[in-house]
Design a protein around this motif. Structure first.
Motif, PDB file in Angstrom:
ATOM      1  N   VAL A 115      44.937  79.352  49.842  1.00 46.61           N
ATOM      2  CA  VAL A 115      43.829  80.177  49.379  1.00 46.61           C
ATOM      3  C   VAL A 115      43.724  81.391  50.296  1.00 46.61           C
ATOM      4  CG1 VAL A 115      42.521  78.314  48.271  1.00 46.61           C
ATOM      5  CG2 VAL A 115      42.111  78.843  50.689  1.00 46.61           C
ATOM      6  N   ASP A 116      43.205  82.475  49.771  1.00 48.19           N
ATOM      7  CA  ASP A 116      43.006  83.665  50.588  1.00 48.19           C
ATOM      8  C   ASP A 116      41.923  83.390  51.626  1.00 48.19           C
ATOM      9  OD1 ASP A 116      44.882  84.921  48.975  1.00 48.19           O
ATOM     10  OD2 ASP A 116      43.371  85.935  47.746  1.00 48.19           O
ATOM     11  N   PRO A 117      42.055  83.955  52.815  1.00 48.42           N
ATOM     12  CA  PRO A 117      41.021  83.751  53.837  1.00 48.42           C
ATOM     13  C   PRO A 117      39.671  84.290  53.375  1.00 48.42           C
ATOM     14  CG  PRO A 117      42.708  85.295  54.618  1.00 48.42           C
ATOM     15  CD  PRO A 117      43.134  84.819  53.270  1.00 48.42           C
ATOM     16  N   ILE A 118      38.613  83.600  53.728  1.00 43.70           N
ATOM     17  CA  ILE A 118      37.260  83.998  53.346  1.00 43.70           C
ATOM     18  C   ILE A 118      36.855  85.302  54.032  1.00 43.70           C
ATOM     19  CG2 ILE A 118      34.809  83.367  53.518  1.00 43.70           C
ATOM     20  CD1 ILE A 118      35.697  80.432  53.168  1.00 43.70           C
ATOM     21  N   SER A 119      37.177  85.417  55.311  1.00 45.05           N
ATOM     22  CA  SER A 119      36.733  86.578  56.090  1.00 45.05           C
ATOM     23  C   SER A 119      37.901  87.225  56.826  1.00 45.05           C
ATOM     24  CB  SER A 119      35.688  86.135  57.117  1.00 45.05           C
ATOM     25  OG  SER A 119      35.386  87.183  58.006  1.00 45.05           O
ATOM     26  N   PRO A 120      37.896  88.551  56.925  1.00 44.19           N
ATOM     27  CA  PRO A 120      38.952  89.231  57.690  1.00 44.19           C
ATOM     28  C   PRO A 120      38.712  89.173  59.197  1.00 44.19           C
ATOM     29  CG  PRO A 120      37.465  90.856  56.753  1.00 44.19           C
ATOM     30  CD  PRO A 120      37.016  89.504  56.236  1.00 44.19           C
ATOM     31  N   LYS A 121      37.527  88.745  59.625  1.00 41.99           N
ATOM     32  CA  LYS A 121      37.211  88.664  61.053  1.00 41.99           C
ATOM     33  C   LYS A 121      37.838  87.402  61.636  1.00 41.99           C
ATOM     34  CE  LYS A 121      32.892  91.203  60.771  1.00 41.99           C
ATOM     35  NZ  LYS A 121      31.471  91.216  61.034  1.00 41.99           N
ATOM     36  N   GLU A 122      38.908  87.609  62.434  1.00 45.74           N
ATOM     37  CA  GLU A 122      39.634  86.477  63.002  1.00 45.74           C
ATOM     38  C   GLU A 122      40.081  86.793  64.424  1.00 45.74           C
ATOM     39  OE1 GLU A 122      41.816  84.273  59.444  1.00 45.74           O
ATOM     40  OE2 GLU A 122      42.506  86.340  59.623  1.00 45.74           O
ATOM     41  N   GLU A 123      40.465  85.746  65.137  1.00 44.74           N
ATOM     42  CA  GLU A 123      40.986  85.919  66.489  1.00 44.74           C
ATOM     43  C   GLU A 123      42.306  86.679  66.420  1.00 44.74           C
ATOM     44  OE1 GLU A 123      41.273  81.886  67.777  1.00 44.74           O
ATOM     45  OE2 GLU A 123      39.115  81.703  68.092  1.00 44.74           O
ATOM     46  N   ILE A 124      42.652  87.367  67.498  1.00 50.27           N
ATOM     47  CA  ILE A 124      43.816  88.251  67.508  1.00 50.27           C
ATOM     48  C   ILE A 124      45.110  87.529  67.150  1.00 50.27           C
ATOM     49  CG2 ILE A 124      44.192  88.032  70.010  1.00 50.27           C
ATOM     50  CD1 ILE A 124      44.777  91.201  67.836  1.00 50.27           C
ATOM     51  N   GLN A 125      45.304  86.292  67.629  1.00 49.35           N
ATOM     52  CA  GLN A 125      46.551  85.590  67.317  1.00 49.35           C
ATOM     53  C   GLN A 125      46.689  85.310  65.818  1.00 49.35           C
ATOM     54  OE1 GLN A 125      44.083  84.199  69.107  1.00 49.35           O
ATOM     55  NE2 GLN A 125      43.751  82.072  68.491  1.00 49.35           N
ATOM     56  N   ILE A 126      45.571  85.122  65.135  1.00 51.71           N
ATOM     57  CA  ILE A 126      45.609  84.901  63.685  1.00 51.71           C
ATOM     58  C   ILE A 126      45.859  86.224  62.966  1.00 51.71           C
ATOM     59  CG2 ILE A 126      44.309  84.112  61.670  1.00 51.71           C
ATOM     60  CD1 ILE A 126      42.914  82.088  63.536  1.00 51.71           C
ATOM     61  N   VAL A 127      45.258  87.300  63.460  1.00 52.32           N
ATOM     62  CA  VAL A 127      45.477  88.625  62.871  1.00 52.32           C
ATOM     63  C   VAL A 127      46.968  88.972  62.910  1.00 52.32           C
ATOM     64  CG1 VAL A 127      45.027  91.106  63.138  1.00 52.32           C
ATOM     65  CG2 VAL A 127      43.158  89.458  63.395  1.00 52.32           C
ATOM     66  N   ILE A 128      47.621  88.671  64.022  1.00 49.04           N
ATOM     67  CA  ILE A 128      49.063  88.927  64.158  1.00 49.04           C
ATOM     68  C   ILE A 128      49.847  88.085  63.146  1.00 49.04           C
ATOM     69  CG2 ILE A 128      51.057  88.671  65.700  1.00 49.04           C
ATOM     70  CD1 ILE A 128      49.026  89.391  68.011  1.00 49.04           C
ATOM     71  N   LYS A 129      49.477  86.810  63.015  1.00 48.87           N
ATOM     72  CA  LYS A 129      50.167  85.944  62.040  1.00 48.87           C
ATOM     73  C   LYS A 129      49.973  86.437  60.610  1.00 48.87           C
ATOM     74  CE  LYS A 129      48.611  81.883  63.564  1.00 48.87           C
ATOM     75  NZ  LYS A 129      48.396  80.428  63.593  1.00 48.87           N
ATOM     76  N   ARG A 130      48.820  87.029  60.323  1.00 47.89           N
ATOM     77  CA  ARG A 130      48.548  87.510  58.966  1.00 47.89           C
ATOM     78  C   ARG A 130      49.554  88.598  58.557  1.00 47.89           C
ATOM     79  NH1 ARG A 130      45.620  83.559  56.695  1.00 47.89           N
ATOM     80  NH2 ARG A 130      43.608  83.301  57.691  1.00 47.89           N
ATOM     81  N   PHE A 131      49.987  89.412  59.525  1.00 48.74           N
ATOM     82  CA  PHE A 131      51.000  90.429  59.237  1.00 48.74           C
ATOM     83  C   PHE A 131      52.271  89.761  58.710  1.00 48.74           C
ATOM     84  CE2 PHE A 131      54.844  92.606  60.683  1.00 48.74           C
ATOM     85  CZ  PHE A 131      54.730  93.789  59.996  1.00 48.74           C
ATOM     86  N   PHE A 132      52.724  88.714  59.388  1.00 45.41           N
ATOM     87  CA  PHE A 132      53.939  88.012  58.966  1.00 45.41           C
ATOM     88  C   PHE A 132      53.712  87.226  57.671  1.00 45.41           C
ATOM     89  CE2 PHE A 132      54.597  88.775  63.504  1.00 45.41           C
ATOM     90  CZ  PHE A 132      55.809  89.449  63.441  1.00 45.41           C
ATOM     91  N   GLU A 133      52.488  86.761  57.476  1.00 46.05           N
ATOM     92  CA  GLU A 133      52.169  86.076  56.219  1.00 46.05           C
ATOM     93  C   GLU A 133      52.339  87.015  55.019  1.00 46.05           C
ATOM     94  OE1 GLU A 133      48.267  84.339  56.458  1.00 46.05           O
ATOM     95  OE2 GLU A 133      48.991  82.624  57.601  1.00 46.05           O
ATOM     96  N   ARG A 134      51.983  88.281  55.182  1.00 47.43           N
ATOM     97  CA  ARG A 134      52.144  89.248  54.085  1.00 47.43           C
ATOM     98  C   ARG A 134      53.614  89.368  53.681  1.00 47.43           C
ATOM     99  NH1 ARG A 134      47.821  91.728  56.753  1.00 47.43           N
ATOM    100  NH2 ARG A 134      49.083  93.233  57.913  1.00 47.43           N
ATOM    101  N   ILE A 135      54.506  89.272  54.653  1.00 45.50           N
ATOM    102  CA  ILE A 135      55.948  89.312  54.352  1.00 45.50           C
ATOM    103  C   ILE A 135      56.348  88.074  53.548  1.00 45.50           C
ATOM    104  CG2 ILE A 135      58.270  89.268  55.372  1.00 45.50           C
ATOM    105  CD1 ILE A 135      56.983  90.848  57.773  1.00 45.50           C
ATOM    106  N   VAL A 136      55.891  86.911  53.978  1.00 46.90           N
ATOM    107  CA  VAL A 136      56.189  85.668  53.254  1.00 46.90           C
ATOM    108  C   VAL A 136      55.628  85.745  51.839  1.00 46.90           C
ATOM    109  CG1 VAL A 136      55.773  83.174  53.170  1.00 46.90           C
ATOM    110  CG2 VAL A 136      56.303  84.273  55.362  1.00 46.90           C
ATOM    111  N   LEU A 137      54.406  86.220  51.696  1.00 50.24           N
ATOM    112  CA  LEU A 137      53.786  86.314  50.371  1.00 50.24           C
ATOM    113  C   LEU A 137      54.504  87.315  49.464  1.00 50.24           C
ATOM    114  CD1 LEU A 137      49.997  86.046  51.262  1.00 50.24           C
ATOM    115  CD2 LEU A 137      51.393  84.386  50.011  1.00 50.24           C
ATOM    116  N   PHE A 138      55.078  88.345  50.049  1.00 47.81           N
ATOM    117  CA  PHE A 138      55.882  89.297  49.275  1.00 47.81           C
ATOM    118  C   PHE A 138      57.055  88.561  48.617  1.00 47.81           C
ATOM    119  CE2 PHE A 138      59.633  92.060  49.123  1.00 47.81           C
ATOM    120  CZ  PHE A 138      59.186  93.062  48.287  1.00 47.81           C
ATOM    121  N   PHE A 139      57.776  87.757  49.392  1.00 52.23           N
ATOM    122  CA  PHE A 139      58.913  87.010  48.851  1.00 52.23           C
ATOM    123  C   PHE A 139      58.460  85.877  47.925  1.00 52.23           C
ATOM    124  CE2 PHE A 139      60.966  89.076  52.492  1.00 52.23           C
ATOM    125  CZ  PHE A 139      62.057  89.625  51.839  1.00 52.23           C
ATOM    126  N   TYR A 140      57.316  85.282  48.214  1.00 48.30           N
ATOM    127  CA  TYR A 140      56.748  84.246  47.341  1.00 48.30           C
ATOM    128  C   TYR A 140      56.449  84.848  45.962  1.00 48.30           C
ATOM    129  CZ  TYR A 140      53.244  81.055  45.406  1.00 48.30           C
ATOM    130  OH  TYR A 140      52.520  80.218  44.579  1.00 48.30           O
TER     131      TYR A 140
END
Length: 175
Positions: A137-162
């Motif tokens: 599911v999409d995250p409820i809020s964009p306010k997250e800890e920095i390590q999660i924000v960094i992972k979200r960048f890589f998640e966008r790449i995975v979701l592109f291929f998905y």
């Protein structure tokens, strides 16, 4: 690309309310495992009336539930108590042991279980490793800890291929 498939969810929905729980129950699923933060509520927020009613509706369908979180017990326990669900804290996702412990707690098999979470590199990867049907599911809020924000960048790449993969499957289904 084989590794990438381990990161792809079986299903991707906007939020927990967009999932067809009755349809999944009719397909033989009997247990729902959930991440908490940014899946069911915002980070650190207590369970509210909508969370409590949501879990009540799942039990009315016939589902058993369990919360699986990498968070500490002091965060997970009060939320779990409020919604009336067992829980696994410090689950060490993406390790499959928390998922297996949850299934053992609920006395269900892998093929009867699905997991709902908002993070690909912990929630979805862990569910897939445990052999559990995975729902992103999409995250409820964009306010997250920095390590999660960094992972979200890589998640966008995975979701592109998905998206490429799912679009290709939809196109082939039309043929």
């Amino acid at each position: 690309m084989i590794f990438m498939n381990k990161l792809f969810p079986d299903l991707h929905k906007k939020d927990i309310y967009e999932i067809d729980y009755r349809g999944l129950y009719n397909k033989g699923f009997r247990a729902v495992l959930f991440d908490i933060d940014n899946t069911l509520t915002t980070h650190g927020t207590k369970a509210d009336r909508s969370n409590i009613e949501f879990f009540k509706s799942l039990r009315e369908i016939g589902f058993k539930t369990c919360l699986i979180s990498n968070n500490k017990e002091k965060r997970v326990s009060p939320f779990a108590k409020a919604v009336g669900s067992p829980y696994i804290y410090k689950a060490d996702k993406p390790s499959k042991k928390g998922y297996i412990k949850a299934m053992n707690t609920l006395n269900v098999k892998r093929e009867q279980t699905f997991f709902v979470g908002d993070q690909i590199f912990t929630d979805i990867w862990g569910a897939n490793n445990a052999g559990v049907y995975s729902v992103l599911v999409d995250p409820i809020s964009p306010k997250e800890e920095i390590q999660i924000v960094i992972k979200r960048f890589f998640e966008r790449i995975v979701l592109f291929f998905y998206k490429i993969k799912t679009d290709k499957v939809k196109k082939n289904d039309k043929c």
